[in-house]
Design a protein around this motif. Structure first.
Motif, PDB file in Angstrom:
ATOM      1  N   ARG A  95       0.832  -1.200   0.000  1.00  0.00           N
ATOM      2  CA  ARG A  95       0.000   0.000   0.000  1.00  0.00           C
ATOM      3  C   ARG A  95       0.874   1.261   0.000  1.00  0.00           C
ATOM      4  NH1 ARG A  95      -2.896  -1.318   3.836  1.00  0.00           N
ATOM      5  NH2 ARG A  95      -4.714  -2.066   2.699  1.00  0.00           N
ATOM      6  N   LYS A  96       1.972   1.226   0.741  1.00  0.00           N
ATOM      7  CA  LYS A  96       2.882   2.377   0.747  1.00  0.00           C
ATOM      8  C   LYS A  96       3.500   2.592  -0.627  1.00  0.00           C
ATOM      9  CE  LYS A  96       4.123   2.208   5.655  1.00  0.00           C
ATOM     10  NZ  LYS A  96       5.233   2.009   6.629  1.00  0.00           N
ATOM     11  N   LYS A  97       3.847   1.505  -1.311  1.00  0.00           N
ATOM     12  CA  LYS A  97       4.408   1.638  -2.661  1.00  0.00           C
ATOM     13  C   LYS A  97       3.397   2.268  -3.611  1.00  0.00           C
ATOM     14  CE  LYS A  97       7.524  -2.334  -2.274  1.00  0.00           C
ATOM     15  NZ  LYS A  97       7.846  -3.692  -2.792  1.00  0.00           N
ATOM     16  N   LEU A  98       2.139   1.830  -3.496  1.00  0.00           N
ATOM     17  CA  LEU A  98       1.115   2.393  -4.371  1.00  0.00           C
ATOM     18  C   LEU A  98       0.899   3.871  -4.091  1.00  0.00           C
ATOM     19  CD1 LEU A  98      -1.525  -0.489  -4.359  1.00  0.00           C
ATOM     20  CD2 LEU A  98       0.007   0.162  -6.223  1.00  0.00           C
ATOM     21  N   LYS A  99       0.933   4.260  -2.805  1.00  0.00           N
ATOM     22  CA  LYS A  99       0.757   5.668  -2.471  1.00  0.00           C
ATOM     23  C   LYS A  99       1.922   6.510  -2.956  1.00  0.00           C
ATOM     24  CE  LYS A  99      -2.182   5.162   1.613  1.00  0.00           C
ATOM     25  NZ  LYS A  99      -2.301   5.421   3.066  1.00  0.00           N
ATOM     26  N   ASN A 159       4.435   5.591  -5.511  1.00  0.00           N
ATOM     27  CA  ASN A 159       4.778   5.527  -6.930  1.00  0.00           C
ATOM     28  C   ASN A 159       3.599   5.194  -7.823  1.00  0.00           C
ATOM     29  OD1 ASN A 159       7.454   5.987  -6.287  1.00  0.00           O
ATOM     30  ND2 ASN A 159       7.862   3.811  -5.986  1.00  0.00           N
ATOM     31  N   GLY A 160       2.469   4.851  -7.249  1.00  0.00           N
ATOM     32  CA  GLY A 160       1.329   4.504  -8.080  1.00  0.00           C
ATOM     33  C   GLY A 160       1.377   3.050  -8.493  1.00  0.00           C
ATOM     34  N   GLY A 161       0.359   2.616  -9.271  1.00  0.00           N
ATOM     35  CA  GLY A 161       0.280   1.231  -9.716  1.00  0.00           C
ATOM     36  C   GLY A 161       1.266   0.939 -10.814  1.00  0.00           C
ATOM     37  N   TYR A 162       1.760  -0.290 -10.894  1.00  0.00           N
ATOM     38  CA  TYR A 162       2.695  -0.713 -11.928  1.00  0.00           C
ATOM     39  C   TYR A 162       1.881  -1.279 -13.088  1.00  0.00           C
ATOM     40  CZ  TYR A 162       6.117  -0.259  -8.240  1.00  0.00           C
ATOM     41  OH  TYR A 162       6.915   0.230  -7.238  1.00  0.00           O
ATOM     42  N   THR A 163       1.724  -0.445 -14.075  1.00  0.00           N
ATOM     43  CA  THR A 163       0.870  -0.840 -15.202  1.00  0.00           C
ATOM     44  C   THR A 163       1.653  -1.046 -16.467  1.00  0.00           C
ATOM     45  OG1 THR A 163       0.497   1.492 -15.741  1.00  0.00           O
ATOM     46  CG2 THR A 163      -1.073   0.435 -14.240  1.00  0.00           C
ATOM     47  N   ASN A 164       2.976  -0.924 -16.402  1.00  0.00           N
ATOM     48  CA  ASN A 164       3.778  -1.016 -17.626  1.00  0.00           C
ATOM     49  C   ASN A 164       4.774  -2.150 -17.493  1.00  0.00           C
ATOM     50  OD1 ASN A 164       4.782  -0.509 -20.105  1.00  0.00           O
ATOM     51  ND2 ASN A 164       5.910   1.342 -19.561  1.00  0.00           N
ATOM     52  N   GLY A 165       4.256  -3.346 -17.307  1.00  0.00           N
ATOM     53  CA  GLY A 165       5.142  -4.490 -17.207  1.00  0.00           C
ATOM     54  C   GLY A 165       5.991  -4.498 -15.970  1.00  0.00           C
ATOM     55  N   GLY A 166       5.469  -3.989 -14.874  1.00  0.00           N
ATOM     56  CA  GLY A 166       6.228  -3.976 -13.635  1.00  0.00           C
ATOM     57  C   GLY A 166       7.156  -2.806 -13.512  1.00  0.00           C
ATOM     58  N   SER A 167       7.209  -1.939 -14.511  1.00  0.00           N
ATOM     59  CA  SER A 167       8.103  -0.786 -14.449  1.00  0.00           C
ATOM     60  C   SER A 167       7.414   0.379 -13.781  1.00  0.00           C
ATOM     61  CB  SER A 167       8.552  -0.403 -15.865  1.00  0.00           C
ATOM     62  OG  SER A 167       9.296   0.776 -15.841  1.00  0.00           O
ATOM     63  N   VAL A 168       8.225   1.256 -13.198  1.00  0.00           N
ATOM     64  CA  VAL A 168       7.658   2.430 -12.534  1.00  0.00           C
ATOM     65  C   VAL A 168       7.065   3.391 -13.550  1.00  0.00           C
ATOM     66  CG1 VAL A 168       8.195   4.361 -11.022  1.00  0.00           C
ATOM     67  CG2 VAL A 168       9.273   2.138 -10.658  1.00  0.00           C
ATOM     68  N   SER A 169       7.645   3.417 -14.734  1.00  0.00           N
ATOM     69  CA  SER A 169       7.122   4.301 -15.771  1.00  0.00           C
ATOM     70  C   SER A 169       5.736   3.846 -16.163  1.00  0.00           C
ATOM     71  CB  SER A 169       8.052   4.277 -16.994  1.00  0.00           C
ATOM     72  OG  SER A 169       8.133   2.961 -17.503  1.00  0.00           O
ATOM     73  N   GLY A 170       4.842   4.793 -16.331  1.00  0.00           N
ATOM     74  CA  GLY A 170       3.465   4.467 -16.678  1.00  0.00           C
ATOM     75  C   GLY A 170       2.560   4.350 -15.477  1.00  0.00           C
ATOM     76  N   GLY A 171       3.122   4.384 -14.250  1.00  0.00           N
ATOM     77  CA  GLY A 171       2.310   4.307 -13.039  1.00  0.00           C
ATOM     78  C   GLY A 171       1.668   5.647 -12.742  1.00  0.00           C
ATOM     79  N   VAL A 172       0.656   5.632 -11.926  1.00  0.00           N
ATOM     80  CA  VAL A 172      -0.036   6.851 -11.537  1.00  0.00           C
ATOM     81  C   VAL A 172       0.114   7.040 -10.055  1.00  0.00           C
ATOM     82  CG1 VAL A 172      -1.687   6.791 -13.420  1.00  0.00           C
ATOM     83  CG2 VAL A 172      -2.201   5.589 -11.319  1.00  0.00           C
ATOM     84  N   GLY A 173       0.155   8.293  -9.624  1.00  0.00           N
ATOM     85  CA  GLY A 173       0.297   8.592  -8.209  1.00  0.00           C
ATOM     86  C   GLY A 173      -1.038   8.573  -7.503  1.00  0.00           C
ATOM     87  N   ARG A 174      -0.996   8.919  -6.218  1.00  0.00           N
ATOM     88  CA  ARG A 174      -2.220   8.875  -5.417  1.00  0.00           C
ATOM     89  C   ARG A 174      -3.225   9.907  -5.900  1.00  0.00           C
ATOM     90  NH1 ARG A 174      -3.915   7.248  -0.395  1.00  0.00           N
ATOM     91  NH2 ARG A 174      -5.378   8.631   0.670  1.00  0.00           N
ATOM     92  N   GLY A 175      -2.743  11.059  -6.335  1.00  0.00           N
ATOM     93  CA  GLY A 175      -3.660  12.101  -6.774  1.00  0.00           C
ATOM     94  C   GLY A 175      -4.450  11.714  -8.008  1.00  0.00           C
TER      95      GLY A 175
END
Length: 590
Positions: A333-337, A339-355
């Motif tokens: 949950r802390k990771k999601l808050k 860096n956001g969800g990992y939607t690009n093959g597990g990469s941080v790029s493409g994730g969305v933040g909490r806002g």
């Protein structure tokens, strides 16, 4: 030097000579070299080649380069310092000098030797040397035995029993104190009901209370504290509501009175009473919630203790599993808050933040908030003109995001499980929390304990790479010739161009000086000279009997000759001037 010797030390006469010449003459006496030959002396800071014709040095054919043993040692020190920066203090000049003289050698073919070490294998491993630094192995921490664990568990059990007894004694003392206080308050109320009305103020002044309501309120608090200390359930909700309504009507008499029946001063007092009532009720609800949460924690603690006593091993495994699940859930949950969800093959790029992760209800409230100011006035900002407009903020303040509440519950449960594991398992170590400098997505660095191999200095390619600068000075940034090229340059500088003389010179090459002690230097020099000379030229390279001390021995033999005094010059010759001293040349044939 001449001025120092004559004017400071007062020596009668002086003779200057070249160390390589003395070494060559000494080895010539022992039949190691011929009258015609070359003396190559790789010294400490310089390397020079001196040709000999008919037993005399020909200085016009000399060749010198500014490379020597000092540069080899310094190069080895630099390579080891770069390879082992955490052991730089070990690489003193004297130690590196010893490593150079003990382990370095001249490679027959530098490129072939480098490829051999690059490929690795048995041969490269055999040529590798290891210097073991002082190392003390750390003490091995053995895991506690079952007897030790049982002993610690028994100690904890005795300590827990002692704490429980102390808590029980404290609880009994507290109950007695509250009972005495309750009996005293009840006695005061009983006496207060028996005395006359005009005697009430004087009676209250003696007791320290200001009114009967204050005594009743204190008695109610003491009764609640006593009930909580004894662990008794609270009275029925109806009784509480009845008491609350009666106390409310006494404390706030204007709340239920219509506004049209009140004066302006009473209206202000009514608003104040409404505010006080709301605040008091909020505090009571919060207090009630805390009390219920405490009871729930006590209930869970009792249930956990019963489960543990029933099957300790199974209970411990369940607690470890529960701790692991909660820790992973909280960290995720802390990771999601962060860096956001990992939607690009597990990469941080493409994730969305909490806002950006707003649910539908939150987006709807944001839309209402942004459009509320223009809904009524057709673009005119009239928001806030009426009291009901501000009710919108209450709607905005309602947080339907259950994730935060769930996160708080999970963290509280994780802290409880962690604390419980620390009590019952002596080997349990909680996982560290990520620091601000180390984000939650980064793994904690693994610190490996130091071993014997961490204190070993391995000498591989350094063994032949450092002395290679004698043949290739450009490896250390010196643009000069190597040993093999210097022999060719020296021969070309001779006044006479005789092929027979050139063959005699190359057939008697003497290596002297400290750097000539490197293994393989004779073979390497012979191969290099053979590549520069015409095909079929006789080439022979020998090492001096003692490359370091033969210069001194040759000079001592020369000084012991009876005709040595004829080769010296005294104070009168020194005063002829510097130019005369520059033309002075020692004749080595006596």
């Amino acid at each position: 030097m001449a001025e120092l010797l004559f004017e400071t030390y007062g020596v009668p006469s002086v003779a200057f000579g070249v160390d390589a010449v003395f070494s060559y003459k000494y080895n010539q006496l022992h039949g190691l070299c011929e009258k015609d030959g070359l003396a190559i002396c790789p010294g400490f800071t310089t390397t020079y080649v001196i040709p000999f014709v008919n037993g005399e040095p020909v200085y016009k054919g000399c060749c010198r380069t500014n490379i020597g043993g000092f540069h080899v040692t310094d190069y080895l020190k630099q390579l080891l310092s770069l390879k082992y920066p955490h052991h730089m203090s070990r690489f003193t000049w004297e130690k590196v000098e010893d490593l150079k003289m003990e382990h370095c050698y001249i490679a027959p073919d530098y490129a072939l030797e480098a490829r051999l070490f690059q490929k690795g294998g048995k041969e490269a491993e055999d040529k590798t040397r290891c210097w073991q630094l002082p190392w003390v192995p750390p003490p091995i921490e053995e895991p506690p035995s079952e007897e030790e664990i049982a002993r610690k568990a028994a100690i904890r059990e005795r300590q827990g029993q002692r704490l429980r007894e102390m808590a029980e004694a404290k609880r009994s003392s507290r109950i007695n104190e509250l009972e005495n206080q309750s009996h005293g308050l009840e006695f005061l109320l009983q006496q207060l009901g028996q005395i006359q009305q005009e005697e009430v103020p004087s009676f209250l002044s003696e007791t320290g209370y200001t009114s009967k309501q204050e005594i009743e309120s204190t008695l109610t608090k003491v009764t609640q504290s006593l009930r909580k200390a004894k662990g008794e359930p609270k009275p029925e909700q109806a009784e509480n509501e009845e008491k609350t309504d009666s106390s409310t009507s006494e404390k706030y008499p204007l709340i239920n009175v219509p506004d049209d029946m009140l004066t302006p001063e009473q209206l202000k007092e009514k608003k104040r009473q409404i505010f006080l009532k709301t605040t008091t009720e909020g505090r009571q609800r919060a207090k009630q919630k805390r009390f219920e949460e405490e009871l729930e924690r006590e209930r869970k603690t009792r249930q956990d203790e019963e489960r543990r006593l029933e099957n300790p091993r199974l209970y411990l495994e369940q607690m470890h599993t529960r701790y692991k699940e909660l820790h992973e859930k909280v960290e995720q949950r802390k990771k999601l808050k962060t860096n956001g969800g990992y939607t690009n093959g597990g990469s941080v790029s493409g994730g969305v933040g909490r806002g950006e992760r707003l649910n539908a209800a939150q987006r709807e409230r944001m839309r209402l908030l942004t459009t509320a100011a223009f809904d009524r006035g057709k673009g005119e900002d009239t928001f806030g003109a009426r009291d009901e407009d501000w009710q919108l903020y209450k709607l905005m303040g309602k947080d339907d995001d259950d994730d935060d509440d769930e996160a708080d519950e999970d963290e509280a449960e994780l802290a409880r499980v962690c604390s419980r594991l620390q009590e019952i398992d002596p080997t349990f170590v909680p996982k560290p929390e990520p620091t601000p400098s180390q984000p939650a997505t980064a793994e904690a660095p693994h610190v490996r304990p130091l071993t014997k191999e961490d204190f070993q200095i391995v000498l591989g390619v350094e063994r032949f790479r450092c002395p290679e600068i004698l043949f290739h000075p450009n490896l250390v940034g010196i643009d000069q010739a190597g040993l093999d090229e210097m022999t060719r340059v020296s021969i070309r500088r001779l006044p006479s161009k005789d092929e027979a003389l050139e063959n005699r010179l190359t057939s008697s090459i003497l290596m002297t000086g400290g750097c000539s002690l490197f293994p393989g230097i004779n073979e390497r020099l012979e191969a290099g000279v053979r590549m520069l000379q015409p095909c079929g030229s006789p080439i022979k390279v020998v090492r001096a009997l003692d490359p370091i001390l033969d210069a001194w021995r040759g000079a001592s033999v020369f000084a012991a000759n009876s005709k040595f005094q004829q080769q010296t010059f005294g104070r009168s010759d020194f005063y002829k001037g510097e130019e005369w001293l520059r033309r002075y040349q020692l004749r080595y044939t006596l």
